[in-house]
Design an enzyme around this catalytic site. Sequence first.
Site, short mmCIF file in Angstrom:
data_model
loop_
_atom_site.label_atom_id
_atom_site.label_comp_id
_atom_site.label_asym_id
_atom_site.label_seq_id
_atom_site.Cartn_x
_atom_site.Cartn_y
_atom_site.Cartn_z
CE1 TYR A 1 -4.28 -1.00 -0.49
CE2 TYR A 1 -3.43 -2.91 0.67
CZ TYR A 1 -4.40 -2.32 -0.13
OH TYR A 1 -5.47 -3.05 -0.57
CG HIS B 1 -4.81 -2.39 3.98
ND1 HIS B 1 -5.65 -3.23 3.29
CD2 HIS B 1 -5.12 -1.13 3.56
CE1 HIS B 1 -6.42 -2.52 2.48
NE2 HIS B 1 -6.12 -1.24 2.63
#
Length: 764
Positions: A291, A446
Amino acid sequence: MSIVRKYSVRVLLGLLITAGISCADEKTSSLPVSSTSSESLDNEHPSLILTKAGVDKIRENLGSVPLFDTSLAAVKSEVDAEIAAGIETPIPKDYSGGYTHARHKKNFLILQKAGVLYQILDDEKYAIYIKDMLFQYEAMYKTLPKHPQTRSYARGKLFWQCLNDSNWLVYVSQAYDCVYNYLSAQERETLETNLFRPFADYISIENPQFYNRVHNHSTWGNAAVGMIGLVMNDKELIDRALYGIKGAGLQTGEKDNDGGFIYNKDGKAGFLANLEEPFSPDGYYTEGPYYQRYAMYPFLIFAEGLHNVKPEYKIFEHKDSVLLKSVNALLNLSDADGEFFPLNDGQKGMSYYSRELVTAVDIAYQYGGNNQGLLSIAEKQNKVLLDDSGLAVALGVKNGEAKPFEKKSINLTDGPDGKQGGVGILRYGNEDITLVFKYAAQGLSHGHYDKLSFSLYEREEEVLQDYGLARFVNIEQKGGGNYLKENTTWAKQTIAHNTLTINETSHFNGSYEIGSKHHSQLYLFDAENEAIQVVSAKETNAYGGIEMHRTLVMIKDDSFEKPYVLDIMKVLATENNQYDLPYYFMGQLMQTNFDYKTPNTLKALGAKNGYQHLYVEGVGTTTSPNAKILFLNEGKFYSLTTATNKTDKLYFTRIGATDPEFNLRRDAAFMIRRNNTKNTVFVSAIESHGGYSPVSEFAVNSNSSISEVNVVLDTAAYTGIRITDVNGTSRLFILANNTTSKDKSHSVTINNNEHQWTGAYYFK
C-alpha cells in the site's frame, strides 16, 4: 507563437522519427498548432506536473535522449490506438475488473497521457480528444447517481468506491492542466461548474467518512481535491486537501464497516496529516510496502504539483523530507527482482516496475538531490515520466551517471515518531540471502496479527513465505476483484504467518482496536559485521501475561556453503499454554529424520482463527533432541533443524481446508506444537545448501551441514544456543536478554566452561 515553430518542420520531423514517432497527420507538412486565446496565454499552464519551462527543455532534447524518446514513442502508440478506437464512457455498473470499471480506469490513464503528448508534440488531435471526453463526462456526471454496487463504505459514482473516483480526478486534473489554455473560458467554466467542482465536493464533503481519515484511501482523495484545486487556482479546495474537512462530525476512534479505520486522529485530517501519521522518520509507511507503493503516486504527484504551483509550502522538506526518504525505504522493501515483501495486505508480484514506482523514482531523483542509485532503477524500469522529472532521469542515464542502488541490511522504524516497532531486514552479499523481520505496529486496516513474524529469501525466491493478501485484484470472477472473506479468516490470522500462536488464538484476539494500541519493541539490531547479523524484538501485549522475545541471527561460517539463520523464540508465561510455531516453506519435502503418520482423510487442524483453513497432512514425534526436514525449491536444497522435546508434536499442514471456492493457495507448512508448557524456548536453524539440475540430473551437497542445535542455557538473563556441524565442530551463541549495552561485560558458565564477552551477544 508556438514553441514548436522555433524549429524548422524538417528538423522537428527528424527528431520525432529518431524517437520512433510518426507524424500524426500525414496530410499536412507541419505539426498542427494549438488554438489559444490571448486571454488564456496569460495563465501559467501547464504548471501542475509539466511546466512551460519543462516543455521547452523536453522539445529541445527530443530525439537525443533514448530513454525519454522510447517512453514517448510507447505512450504515443498507446494513445493513438485509443483515439482510433473512439471514446466510450459507459454507465457505471461493475466492481473492480468488470468492463465499466476497467473502461473508466483506462480513460483516466489515457487522458493523462494524451495531455502530455499534446504539450510535447503540440498536436491538436490530443487536445480535441481530451476536450471531447471531458465533455462526455460533464454530460454524464450532472445526473449520475451513486454507483449501483453497494459493497463499499463510501460509494463512488464512476466507480464502486470513492477511492477509484479519486484516482480518476488525480489523473484527469493533469490532463485538464495540459489543455487548460486550449479550452475557451466558457468551456472551462462549464467543466468546472458541472464536473470538476461537484466531483471534488462529492468525494470530500459528501463522503467525510472516506475523506477525513489517516489512510491511503484518504491520501488519494486529498490529492484529487488538491490537484484540481491547483489547476483551478481554488484556494478553498487546496486548503481542504491539505487540512481536511472542518466540522465533518467525525470523532477520534470512530469506525466504519470496512475494517475499523481511525478517523481524524488527534483532530487532524487531510494531506498533511497523512504525511505525519503513517510515515516513520525513516520513510516506512505503516500499512506496508504494497500500500505504500499504491499511495506513493498521489503523495508524490500532488507534492510535485504543490512544489510547482505553491512552492511556499516547501512540501518536499516537510517532516525532514519524509516523502523523498520514503522512496528509498520502499525500494529497500523489495527482493532481488524488485518485488515488494508482502507484509500485511500485499499482493505478491507487485514490484518497482509498477507505474507508481516509475513516478516515485523520477520525482525522488529530481527533488532528492539527484541520487544516482535511482538511475539504475530507472534503467531497469526502462521507462520514465513524460515530464520534467522524467527528462532529468533520462538525461542522467544518457550521461552515464547511473550507479547501482545498493540494498544492504537496514532497520526501518514504524510510527510517526519512529517508536512503534518496525521492520528489520538482514541481507548477506548481493541479496544472496535476505531475512525480513516484522515487529511493526498494526498497520491500520491492512495490518495482520503477526507480531515477530519473519520471511526468508534467497535472491528473488521465497524460502519461508509470508502469505500476503487473500484477494485477486481486479479479477472480476473472484469476488468482483475485491478482498475475499478468507483475507479475514485466514490471511490476517496469526497462524498464517511464521510466528507463534498461543492457545489457537490470534494476537490481540484478532481485534483491530486492541492491536492498534500496541506494537512490538526492538531489542537489538546489529548488522555492522556481515558475517554475524542480529535482529531481536519483544512483544508483551499480544497475549495477556505472556512475553515473546524473538531473535534472528544470520551467520556466515566458513564451514558452511552459504549463510544460515538461527531462530530463537523465548517465551515467558504465567501459566501453561499450547504453543504452535509454523514455518511456511516453499517447494517439495525431500526427507525428515523423524517418523510421521499421514491420515486417510484430511481434516482441518482447528475450527477458527485460521486453523479451519489448515489441513493436517502428517503428524509425528521424535525422541531425538532435534527434528529435521529437508526440502527442495527452485533447484536449491534447504534444511530446517529444530530443537525438540519428546512431547512435541510435529505437524505437516497444507492451506486449503474450509475453502469451497478455492480462494486460497495450497501451500505447505511444518509446525512444532508444544503443549501444556509455561516458559520455553523454540530454536531452529535454517540453511541453504547445494542444488539440483534437472538437465544434468545431478544433486550437489543435498544434505544438511548441521548435526544438532541445542539450548544449552536458558535463564532470565541469558539464552545460549550451541550449533554443531556434521564434522563435530561447535559454535556457541549467547544472548543477553535484558541489556544491549555495547559496554556491558558478561560472564556465564556452561558445562564448566566460562564464557566472557562485552556487548549484547557472544558468538564463538
